[in-house]
Enzyme design. Structure first.
Site, PDB file in Angstrom:
ATOM      1  N   SER A 118    -106.721  22.273  23.596  1.00  0.00           N
ATOM      2  CA  SER A 118    -106.469  23.157  22.458  1.00  0.00           C
ATOM      3  C   SER A 118    -106.689  22.419  21.148  1.00  0.00           C
ATOM      4  O   SER A 118    -106.459  21.198  21.059  1.00  0.00           O
ATOM      5  CB  SER A 118    -105.027  23.672  22.523  1.00  0.00           C
ATOM      6  OG  SER A 118    -104.649  24.290  21.308  1.00  0.00           O
ATOM      7  N   TYR A 149     -96.240  22.748  22.846  1.00  0.00           N
ATOM      8  CA  TYR A 149     -97.494  23.210  23.446  1.00  0.00           C
ATOM      9  C   TYR A 149     -98.609  22.193  23.199  1.00  0.00           C
ATOM     10  O   TYR A 149     -99.327  21.794  24.123  1.00  0.00           O
ATOM     11  CB  TYR A 149     -97.877  24.571  22.849  1.00  0.00           C
ATOM     12  CG  TYR A 149     -99.253  25.038  23.245  1.00  0.00           C
ATOM     13  CD1 TYR A 149     -99.537  25.393  24.560  1.00  0.00           C
ATOM     14  CD2 TYR A 149    -100.273  25.135  22.302  1.00  0.00           C
ATOM     15  CE1 TYR A 149    -100.807  25.817  24.933  1.00  0.00           C
ATOM     16  CE2 TYR A 149    -101.544  25.557  22.664  1.00  0.00           C
ATOM     17  CZ  TYR A 149    -101.801  25.898  23.975  1.00  0.00           C
ATOM     18  OH  TYR A 149    -103.054  26.316  24.344  1.00  0.00           O
TER      19      TYR A 149
END
Length: 321
Positions: A126, A151
């Site tokens: 990501s 995350y």
């Protein structure tokens, strides 16, 4: 070729699976169909994938024995790991979910790939791994050791684990740092879906950082094209068969401009409410995709006017307006 796609009922996973099926591959799709968001939407995506060369298996990455059985039964040659617990803000309240899926689950995938001699593991990372990095555009050569959300930390951990397995066991791994993916069949917790729904229902739009946000919005078809082009490009030992790419549009867009395109396509103006920057969010994302262009000859370039238009057409068809 037999290919395992984890997260096949997810936004990116369903699009990747559809492309591979259309190209004639045997695709084994794994998904746990959890209720992080509307399960009906996930099941609708699965309905579109039904064809003779698609095999769906319901299961969790955290189920080590289940993952081992799946690899042993179907003997995939390539693994595309897109299953993960997504979302920055959700991680503030549900940390264990991220550790279970993104760390324990990813380790199970690595172990299975190692023992079953997988030819190439491609996995989702990501753009959030760049964290407090202030150098723009974000380059894969940048240091990414300052994540600002759990995350992001789990995605950075995925890259570290992949590098270790590549180095120790010669497993070819490619990590993909996705930049704000959007398009038809998108997730309900993402900006485009939230804004479209709110504008149509006449409810307020919450715009964080007082609107001073830029995002490298990347259309889903460009993400899929990047993945497909990278599949046969196994990283060479140099000295480790490991590679990380950015996949982004290389063209950051002001969030306000993004909303204005949505409003234009809908023919309605949203009720905007400006709020402070939220914990875990970064003001700007901007991808340097020179490595991707060099190795694949491809650069994501779908304009937001086209991508948003396609999403809204899908939204109006799926949720009859």
């Amino acid at each position: 070729m037999s290919i395992l796609v984890t997260g096949c009922a997810g936004f990116i996973g369903s699009h990747v699976t559809a492309r591979l099926l259309n190209e004639g591959h045997l695709v084994i799709g794994l998904d746990n169909l959890n209720d992080y968001y509307d399960v009906t939407l996930k099941k609708s995506r699965l309905e579109l994938l039904k064809r003779p060369n698609f095999i769906f298996q319901k299961g969790n990455l955290e189920d080590r024995d289940g993952i081992e059985r799946l690899f042993k039964q179907w003997e995939p040659k390539i693994v595309i790991n897109l299953a993960a617990q997504a979302g920055v803000r959700y991680s503030l309240e549900n940390p264990h979910t991220y550790i279970d899926s993104n760390i324990v689950g990813f380790t199970n995938i690595l172990e299975a790939c190692r023992h079953h001699k997988i030819e190439h593991l491609i996995y989702a990372s990501s753009s959030s791994v760049y964290g407090l990095n202030t150098s723009l555009p974000y380059s894969t050569a940048d240091t990414v050791d300052r994540p600002i959300s759990l995350y992001a930390a789990t995605k950075k951990a995925n890259e570290l684990l992949a590098h270790t397995y590549s180095h120790l066991f010669g497993l070819p791994t490619t990590g993909l740092r996705f930049f704000t993916v959007y398009g038809p069949w998108g997730r309900p917790d993402m900006a485009l879906f939230i804004f479209t729904k709110a504008i149509l229902e006449g409810t307020p739009i919450h715009i964080y950082n007082d609107g001073k946000m830029k995002r490298d919005f990347t259309y889903i078809d460009d993400i899929v094209e990047g993945i497909v082009r990278l599949m046969p490009l196994n990283p060479k030992p140099n000295p480790t068969p490991y590679k990380v790419y950015n996949i982004g549009n290389h063209s950051p867009v002001d969030l306000i401009a993004f909303i204005e395109v949505i409003e234009k396509k809908l023919g309605r103006v949203g009720d905007k409410r400006f709020l402070p920057l939220q914990p875990g969010d970064v003001p700007v994302t901007y991808a340097d995709v020179s490595d991707l262009m060099k190795d694949t000859g491809f650069k994501p370039d779908t304009p937001i006017e086209v991508g948003i238009g396609n999403f809204i057409d899908w939204y109006k068809a799926y949720y009859p307006i």
